[in-house]
Design a protein around this motif. Structure first.
Motif, PDB file in Angstrom:
ATOM      1  N   THR A 200     -19.337  -8.430  23.636  1.00  0.00           N
ATOM      2  CA  THR A 200     -19.510  -7.739  22.358  1.00  0.00           C
ATOM      3  C   THR A 200     -18.154  -7.283  21.855  1.00  0.00           C
ATOM      4  OG1 THR A 200     -21.654  -6.994  23.109  1.00  0.00           O
ATOM      5  CG2 THR A 200     -20.730  -5.855  21.213  1.00  0.00           C
ATOM      6  N   VAL A 201     -17.801  -7.770  20.674  1.00  0.00           N
ATOM      7  CA  VAL A 201     -16.536  -7.379  20.074  1.00  0.00           C
ATOM      8  C   VAL A 201     -16.855  -6.741  18.733  1.00  0.00           C
ATOM      9  CG1 VAL A 201     -14.281  -8.176  19.295  1.00  0.00           C
ATOM     10  CG2 VAL A 201     -15.435  -9.377  21.146  1.00  0.00           C
ATOM     11  N   VAL A 202     -16.398  -5.531  18.576  1.00  0.00           N
ATOM     12  CA  VAL A 202     -16.638  -4.867  17.298  1.00  0.00           C
ATOM     13  C   VAL A 202     -15.347  -4.878  16.506  1.00  0.00           C
ATOM     14  CG1 VAL A 202     -17.345  -2.724  16.180  1.00  0.00           C
ATOM     15  CG2 VAL A 202     -18.447  -3.439  18.299  1.00  0.00           C
ATOM     16  N   THR A 203     -15.392  -5.465  15.322  1.00  0.00           N
ATOM     17  CA  THR A 203     -14.186  -5.527  14.504  1.00  0.00           C
ATOM     18  C   THR A 203     -14.452  -4.955  13.125  1.00  0.00           C
ATOM     19  OG1 THR A 203     -14.817  -7.805  14.044  1.00  0.00           O
ATOM     20  CG2 THR A 203     -12.994  -7.499  15.572  1.00  0.00           C
ATOM     21  N   GLY A 204     -13.449  -4.315  12.609  1.00  0.00           N
ATOM     22  CA  GLY A 204     -13.525  -3.780  11.250  1.00  0.00           C
ATOM     23  C   GLY A 204     -13.012  -4.838  10.288  1.00  0.00           C
ATOM     24  N   ILE A 205     -13.796  -5.122   9.284  1.00  0.00           N
ATOM     25  CA  ILE A 205     -13.402  -6.160   8.345  1.00  0.00           C
ATOM     26  C   ILE A 205     -13.333  -5.578   6.935  1.00  0.00           C
ATOM     27  CG2 ILE A 205     -13.971  -8.449   7.435  1.00  0.00           C
ATOM     28  CD1 ILE A 205     -15.819  -8.740   9.943  1.00  0.00           C
ATOM     29  N   PRO A 206     -12.167  -5.779   6.270  1.00  0.00           N
ATOM     30  CA  PRO A 206     -12.101  -5.314   4.890  1.00  0.00           C
ATOM     31  C   PRO A 206     -12.750  -6.341   3.963  1.00  0.00           C
ATOM     32  CG  PRO A 206      -9.968  -6.191   5.576  1.00  0.00           C
ATOM     33  CD  PRO A 206     -10.903  -6.401   6.728  1.00  0.00           C
ATOM     34  N   ILE A 207     -13.528  -5.870   3.026  1.00  0.00           N
ATOM     35  CA  ILE A 207     -14.114  -6.768   2.040  1.00  0.00           C
ATOM     36  C   ILE A 207     -13.528  -6.388   0.693  1.00  0.00           C
ATOM     37  CG2 ILE A 207     -16.249  -7.622   0.997  1.00  0.00           C
ATOM     38  CD1 ILE A 207     -16.386  -8.079   3.971  1.00  0.00           C
ATOM     39  N   LEU A 208     -12.833  -7.329   0.085  1.00  0.00           N
ATOM     40  CA  LEU A 208     -12.234  -7.062  -1.218  1.00  0.00           C
ATOM     41  C   LEU A 208     -12.691  -8.124  -2.214  1.00  0.00           C
ATOM     42  CD1 LEU A 208     -10.031  -5.166  -2.613  1.00  0.00           C
ATOM     43  CD2 LEU A 208      -8.526  -7.131  -2.365  1.00  0.00           C
ATOM     44  N   HIS A 209     -13.141  -7.651  -3.349  1.00  0.00           N
ATOM     45  CA  HIS A 209     -13.469  -8.560  -4.448  1.00  0.00           C
ATOM     46  C   HIS A 209     -12.607  -8.137  -5.622  1.00  0.00           C
ATOM     47  CE1 HIS A 209     -17.077 -10.587  -2.835  1.00  0.00           C
ATOM     48  NE2 HIS A 209     -17.187  -9.487  -2.111  1.00  0.00           N
ATOM     49  N   SER A 210     -11.834  -9.056  -6.158  1.00  0.00           N
ATOM     50  CA  SER A 210     -11.004  -8.667  -7.288  1.00  0.00           C
ATOM     51  C   SER A 210     -11.257  -9.589  -8.468  1.00  0.00           C
ATOM     52  CB  SER A 210      -9.526  -8.703  -6.900  1.00  0.00           C
ATOM     53  OG  SER A 210      -9.020 -10.011  -7.043  1.00  0.00           O
ATOM     54  N   SER A 211     -11.054  -9.047  -9.650  1.00  0.00           N
ATOM     55  CA  SER A 211     -11.259  -9.846 -10.856  1.00  0.00           C
ATOM     56  C   SER A 211     -10.009 -10.647 -11.205  1.00  0.00           C
ATOM     57  CB  SER A 211     -11.656  -8.936 -12.013  1.00  0.00           C
ATOM     58  OG  SER A 211     -10.593  -8.053 -12.316  1.00  0.00           O
ATOM     59  N   ALA A 212      -8.894 -10.375 -10.508  1.00  0.00           N
ATOM     60  CA  ALA A 212      -7.682 -11.148 -10.746  1.00  0.00           C
ATOM     61  C   ALA A 212      -7.870 -12.539 -10.147  1.00  0.00           C
ATOM     62  CB  ALA A 212      -6.490 -10.457 -10.093  1.00  0.00           C
ATOM     63  N   GLN A 213      -7.366 -13.523 -10.829  1.00  0.00           N
ATOM     64  CA  GLN A 213      -7.455 -14.878 -10.294  1.00  0.00           C
ATOM     65  C   GLN A 213      -6.305 -15.041  -9.304  1.00  0.00           C
ATOM     66  OE1 GLN A 213     -10.126 -16.847 -11.702  1.00  0.00           O
ATOM     67  NE2 GLN A 213     -10.524 -14.820 -12.532  1.00  0.00           N
ATOM     68  N   THR A 214      -6.571 -14.704  -8.061  1.00  0.00           N
ATOM     69  CA  THR A 214      -5.475 -14.709  -7.089  1.00  0.00           C
ATOM     70  C   THR A 214      -5.851 -15.393  -5.784  1.00  0.00           C
ATOM     71  OG1 THR A 214      -4.062 -13.315  -5.698  1.00  0.00           O
ATOM     72  CG2 THR A 214      -6.139 -12.343  -6.392  1.00  0.00           C
ATOM     73  N   ARG A 215      -4.853 -16.005  -5.219  1.00  0.00           N
ATOM     74  CA  ARG A 215      -5.011 -16.645  -3.912  1.00  0.00           C
ATOM     75  C   ARG A 215      -4.806 -15.625  -2.795  1.00  0.00           C
ATOM     76  NH1 ARG A 215      -0.896 -20.373  -2.635  1.00  0.00           N
ATOM     77  NH2 ARG A 215       0.373 -19.839  -4.446  1.00  0.00           N
ATOM     78  N   TYR A 216      -4.364 -14.421  -3.168  1.00  0.00           N
ATOM     79  CA  TYR A 216      -3.927 -13.464  -2.143  1.00  0.00           C
ATOM     80  C   TYR A 216      -4.934 -12.360  -1.857  1.00  0.00           C
ATOM     81  CZ  TYR A 216       0.240 -16.041  -3.264  1.00  0.00           C
ATOM     82  OH  TYR A 216       1.113 -17.062  -3.471  1.00  0.00           O
ATOM     83  N   GLU A 217      -6.183 -12.593  -2.292  1.00  0.00           N
ATOM     84  CA  GLU A 217      -7.211 -11.561  -2.138  1.00  0.00           C
ATOM     85  C   GLU A 217      -7.365 -11.099  -0.685  1.00  0.00           C
ATOM     86  OE1 GLU A 217     -11.575 -12.212  -3.155  1.00  0.00           O
ATOM     87  OE2 GLU A 217     -10.747 -11.338  -4.988  1.00  0.00           O
ATOM     88  N   LYS A 218      -7.360 -12.059   0.216  1.00  0.00           N
ATOM     89  CA  LYS A 218      -7.559 -11.744   1.634  1.00  0.00           C
ATOM     90  C   LYS A 218      -6.404 -10.868   2.157  1.00  0.00           C
ATOM     91  CE  LYS A 218      -8.895 -14.022   5.932  1.00  0.00           C
ATOM     92  NZ  LYS A 218      -7.725 -13.914   6.847  1.00  0.00           N
ATOM     93  N   GLU A 219      -5.170 -11.272   1.828  1.00  0.00           N
ATOM     94  CA  GLU A 219      -3.985 -10.535   2.279  1.00  0.00           C
ATOM     95  C   GLU A 219      -3.953  -9.131   1.672  1.00  0.00           C
ATOM     96  OE1 GLU A 219      -4.075 -13.647   1.298  1.00  0.00           O
ATOM     97  OE2 GLU A 219      -2.640 -14.919   2.382  1.00  0.00           O
ATOM     98  N   ILE A 220      -4.290  -9.065   0.386  1.00  0.00           N
ATOM     99  CA  ILE A 220      -4.298  -7.761  -0.278  1.00  0.00           C
ATOM    100  C   ILE A 220      -5.348  -6.857   0.390  1.00  0.00           C
ATOM    101  CG2 ILE A 220      -4.725  -6.538  -2.463  1.00  0.00           C
ATOM    102  CD1 ILE A 220      -3.775  -9.140  -3.920  1.00  0.00           C
ATOM    103  N   GLY A 221      -6.512  -7.443   0.670  1.00  0.00           N
ATOM    104  CA  GLY A 221      -7.594  -6.697   1.325  1.00  0.00           C
ATOM    105  C   GLY A 221      -7.175  -6.151   2.675  1.00  0.00           C
ATOM    106  N   GLU A 222      -6.451  -6.968   3.440  1.00  0.00           N
ATOM    107  CA  GLU A 222      -6.005  -6.531   4.766  1.00  0.00           C
ATOM    108  C   GLU A 222      -4.969  -5.408   4.672  1.00  0.00           C
ATOM    109  OE1 GLU A 222      -4.999 -10.271   6.565  1.00  0.00           O
ATOM    110  OE2 GLU A 222      -7.132 -10.682   6.978  1.00  0.00           O
ATOM    111  N   ASP A 223      -4.049  -5.550   3.730  1.00  0.00           N
ATOM    112  CA  ASP A 223      -3.046  -4.489   3.526  1.00  0.00           C
ATOM    113  C   ASP A 223      -3.730  -3.191   3.105  1.00  0.00           C
ATOM    114  OD1 ASP A 223      -1.089  -6.253   4.164  1.00  0.00           O
ATOM    115  OD2 ASP A 223      -0.017  -6.176   2.238  1.00  0.00           O
TER     116      ASP A 223
END
Ligand SMILES: [Zn+2]
Ligand SMILES: [Zn+2]
Length: 318
Positions: A200-223
């Protein structure tokens, strides 16, 4: 009543990006913004000169704790004849420790080798054959005949019994047939299809949805996830409230923001239903500024800000 959140000033965003970029890689800054023969100074790099376009967008964030672990429960059983035991693929986890679910490509429930167990056949009570009265001799073990004898000179007919052992049952009166259920193997074999023992591994995951047309949503969410307490947004406990207050909170609205709220809501519901997931934060709404910039040398890059004028983060692909 809604709280209007103040969008950061464009110059402040650019300044924050500039300081961060210079701290991270000053040489690159010099190369992209410097002038030959002149002393390099950050002061000369301004938003007015290098930012070509700015979009006012929005981002929605929430955090999810996901446990990757023994999701499957319960067991299935199979009962097969002896020759069919070998047709199954078995797995063993004895002494192998817990399995990392990320590395496991097979089914989550598999036949376990240790579960194979002989079960006496019910049809033949574990004998392998069925006993029945011999049909040829009707269970007597003997074939009975009546001979007609001619007696004396007169040849008077007389009936005499004559019997001999039955050849179908060797005189026992019983016949045995291999059991059709177990095929004569006495036992049936049971094995269990059990969950793979995942760790069992418990991980915290950021969920980000942005209206900007960006390829960097995942990176921004993690930051953002790392510094969420230092970025100011408006917190909501449900999407109904968020939907009704977005425009008043941001002071602007566009089609992409509406679409983003819809997508975030669908994603939120999905996580609510997922029994391995737990939503661990409120729903945050952030003003998001997307800047399209070009360096002095002509290299295009993007700068993003999330948060209010008081507390915001910047992200750039520079
Ligand atoms: Zn049997
Ligand atoms: Zn017989």
């Amino acid at each position: 009543m809604s709280i209007r959140i103040k969008t950061p000033n464009l110059d402040d965003i650019f300044e924050k990006w500039k300081q961060k970029a210079a701290r991270t890689d000053r040489k690159k800054m010099e190369k992209q913004f410097g002038t030959k023969g002149a002393v390099f100074s950050l002061d000369a790099i301004s938003a007015a000169e290098y930012v070509k376009d700015t979009m006012k967008e929005a981002a929605i964030y929430f955090a999810v704790k996901k446990s990757l672990g023994p999701a499957p429960t319960g067991k299935d059983e199979n009962l097969v004849t002896a020759p069919r035991v070998g047709r199954e693929q078995y797995y063993s986890f004895k002494g192998a420790g817990k399995i990392n679910k990320e590395n496991w490509k097979e089914n989550e429930k598999v036949p376990h080798f240790e579960s194979i167990q002989a079960v006496p056949c019910k049809n033949c009570k574990g004998k392998g054959y069925l006993e029945d009265k011999c049909k040829t001799c009707k269970g007597t073990g003997k074939i009975e005949e009546t001979l007609t004898i001619l007696v004396g000179e007169e040849q008077k007919k007389e009936k005499k019994p004559f019997s001999y052992p039955c050849g179908a049952c060797y005189g026992t009166g019983n016949r045995t047939e291999p059991c059709k259920e177990c095929g004569g193997h006495k036992n049936m074999y049971k094995y269990e299809i059990l969950p793979v023992p995942f760790q069992t591994v418990v991980t915290g995951i950021p969920i980000l949805h942005s209206s900007a047309q960006t390829r960097y949503e995942k990176e921004i969410g993690e930051d953002l996830h790392k510094i969420i307490e230092d970025v100011e947004g408006i917190k909501f406990s449900d999407f109904k409230e968020l939907e009704s207050k977005t425009e008043a909170s941001l002071g602007y609205m566009n089609k992409n923001i509406s679409k983003t709220i819809g997508a975030a809501k669908t994603d939120y519901r999905k996580h609510e239903k997922d029994k391995d997931a737990q939503i661990t934060s409120q729903i945050y709404l952030f003003p998001m500024i997307q800047m399209m910039a070009t360096t002095k040398r002509g290299t295009k890059f993007e700068i993003y800000s999330l948060g209010s004028g008081n507390k915001f983060m910047v992200y750039s692909n520079f």
